[in-house]
Design an enzyme around this catalytic site. Structure first.
Site, PDB file in Angstrom:
ATOM      1  N   ASP A  50      71.850   0.983  -9.099  1.00 58.38           N
ATOM      2  CA  ASP A  50      71.289  -0.111  -9.909  1.00 58.38           C
ATOM      3  C   ASP A  50      70.209   0.442 -10.833  1.00 58.38           C
ATOM      4  O   ASP A  50      69.937  -0.116 -11.893  1.00 58.38           O
ATOM      5  CB  ASP A  50      70.686  -1.202  -9.014  1.00 58.38           C
ATOM      6  CG  ASP A  50      71.721  -1.794  -8.079  1.00 58.38           C
ATOM      7  OD1 ASP A  50      72.916  -1.575  -8.323  1.00 58.38           O
ATOM      8  OD2 ASP A  50      71.330  -2.465  -7.104  1.00 58.38           O
ATOM      9  N   GLU A  62      77.815   9.167 -12.659  1.00 58.27           N
ATOM     10  CA  GLU A  62      77.245   7.902 -12.154  1.00 58.27           C
ATOM     11  C   GLU A  62      78.288   6.787 -12.143  1.00 58.27           C
ATOM     12  O   GLU A  62      77.968   5.607 -12.256  1.00 58.27           O
ATOM     13  CB  GLU A  62      76.028   7.457 -12.973  1.00 58.27           C
ATOM     14  CG  GLU A  62      74.849   8.396 -12.874  1.00 58.27           C
ATOM     15  CD  GLU A  62      74.371   8.565 -11.440  1.00 58.27           C
ATOM     16  OE1 GLU A  62      74.423   9.712 -10.951  1.00 58.27           O
ATOM     17  OE2 GLU A  62      73.978   7.575 -10.819  1.00 58.27           O
ATOM     18  N   GLY A  63      79.559   7.181 -11.992  1.00 51.46           N
ATOM     19  CA  GLY A  63      80.650   6.208 -11.936  1.00 51.46           C
ATOM     20  C   GLY A  63      81.389   6.160 -13.258  1.00 51.46           C
ATOM     21  O   GLY A  63      80.796   5.894 -14.304  1.00 51.46           O
ATOM     22  N   THR A  64      82.691   6.429 -13.202  1.00 50.01           N
ATOM     23  CA  THR A  64      83.502   6.477 -14.429  1.00 50.01           C
ATOM     24  C   THR A  64      83.672   5.077 -15.033  1.00 50.01           C
ATOM     25  O   THR A  64      83.344   4.066 -14.409  1.00 50.01           O
ATOM     26  CB  THR A  64      84.914   7.020 -14.117  1.00 50.01           C
ATOM     27  OG1 THR A  64      85.546   6.090 -13.214  1.00 50.01           O
ATOM     28  CG2 THR A  64      84.885   8.399 -13.484  1.00 50.01           C
ATOM     29  N   GLY A 121      85.144  13.828 -41.552  1.00 53.57           N
ATOM     30  CA  GLY A 121      86.168  14.802 -41.936  1.00 53.57           C
ATOM     31  C   GLY A 121      85.817  16.202 -41.464  1.00 53.57           C
ATOM     32  O   GLY A 121      85.231  16.386 -40.393  1.00 53.57           O
ATOM     33  N   THR A 146      73.799  17.833 -11.385  1.00 54.61           N
ATOM     34  CA  THR A 146      73.030  17.987 -12.620  1.00 54.61           C
ATOM     35  C   THR A 146      71.609  18.426 -12.279  1.00 54.61           C
ATOM     36  O   THR A 146      70.970  17.825 -11.407  1.00 54.61           O
ATOM     37  CB  THR A 146      73.011  16.651 -13.395  1.00 54.61           C
ATOM     38  OG1 THR A 146      74.346  16.319 -13.738  1.00 54.61           O
ATOM     39  CG2 THR A 146      72.155  16.735 -14.651  1.00 54.61           C
ATOM     40  N   GLY A 188      85.026  12.215  -5.650  1.00 59.80           N
ATOM     41  CA  GLY A 188      84.072  11.985  -6.731  1.00 59.80           C
ATOM     42  C   GLY A 188      83.730  10.512  -6.773  1.00 59.80           C
ATOM     43  O   GLY A 188      82.651  10.084  -6.375  1.00 59.80           O
ATOM     44  N   SER A 189      84.708   9.704  -7.226  1.00 61.27           N
ATOM     45  CA  SER A 189      84.447   8.271  -7.369  1.00 61.27           C
ATOM     46  C   SER A 189      84.196   7.574  -6.040  1.00 61.27           C
ATOM     47  O   SER A 189      83.369   6.663  -5.950  1.00 61.27           O
ATOM     48  CB  SER A 189      85.642   7.593  -8.046  1.00 61.27           C
ATOM     49  OG  SER A 189      85.830   8.126  -9.327  1.00 61.27           O
ATOM     50  N   PRO A 245      83.640  18.507  -2.897  1.00 63.93           N
ATOM     51  CA  PRO A 245      84.965  18.971  -3.334  1.00 63.93           C
ATOM     52  C   PRO A 245      86.070  17.958  -3.011  1.00 63.93           C
ATOM     53  O   PRO A 245      87.065  17.870  -3.730  1.00 63.93           O
ATOM     54  CB  PRO A 245      85.161  20.262  -2.532  1.00 63.93           C
ATOM     55  CG  PRO A 245      83.776  20.748  -2.258  1.00 63.93           C
ATOM     56  CD  PRO A 245      82.928  19.528  -2.111  1.00 63.93           C
TER      57      PRO A 245
END
Ligand SMILES: Cc1cc2nc3c(=O)[nH]c(=O)nc-3n(C[C@H](O)[C@H](O)[C@H](O)COP(=O)(O)OP(=O)(O)OC[C@H]3O[C@@H](n4cnc5c(N)ncnc54)[C@H](O)[C@@H]3O)c2cc1C
Length: 406
Positions: free
Chosen positions: A257, A383-385, A359, A171, A144-145, A141
């Site tokens: 990696d 997995e990293g922005t 469209g 996930t 994140g990064s 919480p």
């Protein structure tokens, strides 16, 4: 020199993954997009096929960053310019994500935690955990990064680790059989004390607090997990329990990696799906896409298509390079981040542009284009922005530490 020629075995495995994607995933793609949190029972009936994928998966994964094995056609102790386990994992992820990336993330035994295990496990642990379905729990919480901000703790008590903390956005956090949890063995020692632990689903003290509702990948469960005096065996710590302040964070970070090129492959799979659908739509509308005429002399939609196809090709090649480097025991952090940055951005760009060019029909639920637009966004976040990948690339290229370039 980089070798992108795939051994027969890898081609067969990728072909099998494509069959799963085309025959099983695509027909149920919309069903589970509309039925979030419902377990895709079809995953059980495809067990035999998944077994095949999983076999190549575990070998592939064991050949990952640690480079323990190889499943190319050369001698087992390679690698001398071989394409093996990492390339196989990448192609399987790409093909299955072409079918449905939410369902791909729900395939048993193919979790991001499996790649994490491969990256840091000992041979004995690989033996024990090679066939589990592992999700990966880093995010909390409070962050994140910034993966160095882990507050979950692990304290040794006799023959067991006792874990306490809360992990969010995991996930396959409800469906997986095991969870790879990042926790600190001594918070006073900073990031060097962060280790990864394999937590079995039935470990006492582990519970699922709730599932998230999301924009896309609705077929994939995303869980909040609570670790309350959760006890696991002492030898479920991945890598060394020693805290090496000099080496810092490198051990657990090696995980990325392996996993970043995999997520890149997912984005590339969705991108290819959107491009194929768009090509059909444009062709049906009488718009020719020519490879002999300069884009600026063609219909504007055809020119856009060619631009996006070039982006797709470069994302594909960057991901292949990252996997090839891992198979050949070359450090690939820079290339792993480059591939994820390019593929993540390309995925969102191409899928949304495809909706735009198609469209109203692209925006409707008659096709899967709008779904792919929603699904692809997460691949540029977890997995990293995008921003984090660019930061890592910049640090590596400019030779700056994380303290010097934040
Ligand atoms: C569907 C879903 C599934 C997920 N699955 C998992 C999982 O399996 N396991 C797991 O551990 N986590 C998982 N996550 C969490 C995911 O990895 C994080 O959401 C992601 O790392 C970003 O963290 P954050 O959301 O806290 O954003 P923040 O870190 O708060 O970032 C917010 C914004 O600021 C930007 N930013 C942050 N730092 C910098 C910087 N230094 N420079 C420039 N920009 C910066 C980011 O790029 C972003 O745009 C999942 C998330 C989702 C939504």
């Amino acid at each position: 020199m980089i070798n992108l020629e795939l051994p027969k075995k890898l081609r067969a495995s990728a072909n099998q993954a494509h069959q799963v994607a085309a025959q099983i995933f695509r027909p149920i793609s919309r069903k589970y997009d509309l039925a979030e949190h419902e377990y895709p029972v079809e995953l059980d009936t495809m067990a035999a096929m998944v077994d095949g994928l999983s076999d190549s998966g575990t070998q592939k994964i064991s050949g990952a960053a640690g480079g323990r094995s190889d499943e190319g056609e050369g001698p087992a102790t390679l690698p001398v310019n071989a394409n093996g386990g990492n390339m196989s994992a990448l192609l399987n992820a790409l093909e299955t994500s072409w079918g449905d990336v939410g369902l791909m993330l729900s395939i048993p035994y193919q979790g991001l935690g499996n790649a994490a295990i491969a990256a840091v496990a000992t041979d004995e642990q690989l033996e024990r955990f090679g066939k589990v379905w592992a999700s990966m729990a880093i995010t909390e919480p409070s962050f994140g990064s910034d993966s160095a901000a882990v507050t979950t703790t692990a304290v040794l008590d006799g023959d067991e680790w006792v874990l306490n903390g809360e992990k969010i956005f995991v996930t396959a956090g409800q469906r997986s059989t095991h969870i790879v949890v990042w926790a600190s063995v001594d918070r006073s020692l900073g990031r060097a004390a962060i280790k990864s632990f394999v937590v079995p689903r039935d470990a006492p003290g582990l519970s699922v607090a709730r599932l998230e509702h999301k924009l896309g990948i609705k077929a994939s469960d995303t869980a909040v997990l609570l670790l309350q005096d959760c006890r696991i065996p002492k030898d479920n710590i991945l890598g060394s329990p020693e805290v090496n302040v000099e080496k810092g964070f490198a051990g657990v970070m090696q995980t990325f990696d392996n996993t970043r090129p995999m997520v890149a492959a997912m984005a590339i799979g969705v991108t290819r799906a959107a491009l194929e659908e768009l090509r059909t739509i444009l062709t049906d509308a009488g718009i020719e896409i020519s490879y002999d005429t300069p884009p600026n002399s063609q219909h504007a939609a055809a020119a856009e298509f060619l631009r996006m196809e070039a982006d797709y090709e470069s994302a594909y090649l960057l991901a292949m390079r990252a996997a090839w480097m891992a198979d050949n025991k070359q450090p690939n952090s820079l290339q792993a981040s480059m591939s994820k940055a390019k593929a993540g951005r390309t995925g969102t760009d191409v899928t949304l542009k495809a909706v735009e060019l198609a469209g109203a029909v692209g925006y409707s639920q008659r096709l899967l284009l709008e779904k792919w637009g929603r699904d692809s966004k997460i691949l540029d976040i977890f997995e990293g922005t995008q921003q984090i990948q660019q930061l890592i690339v910049a640090r590596r290229v400019l030779n700056k530490t994380s303290a010097e370039l934040k």
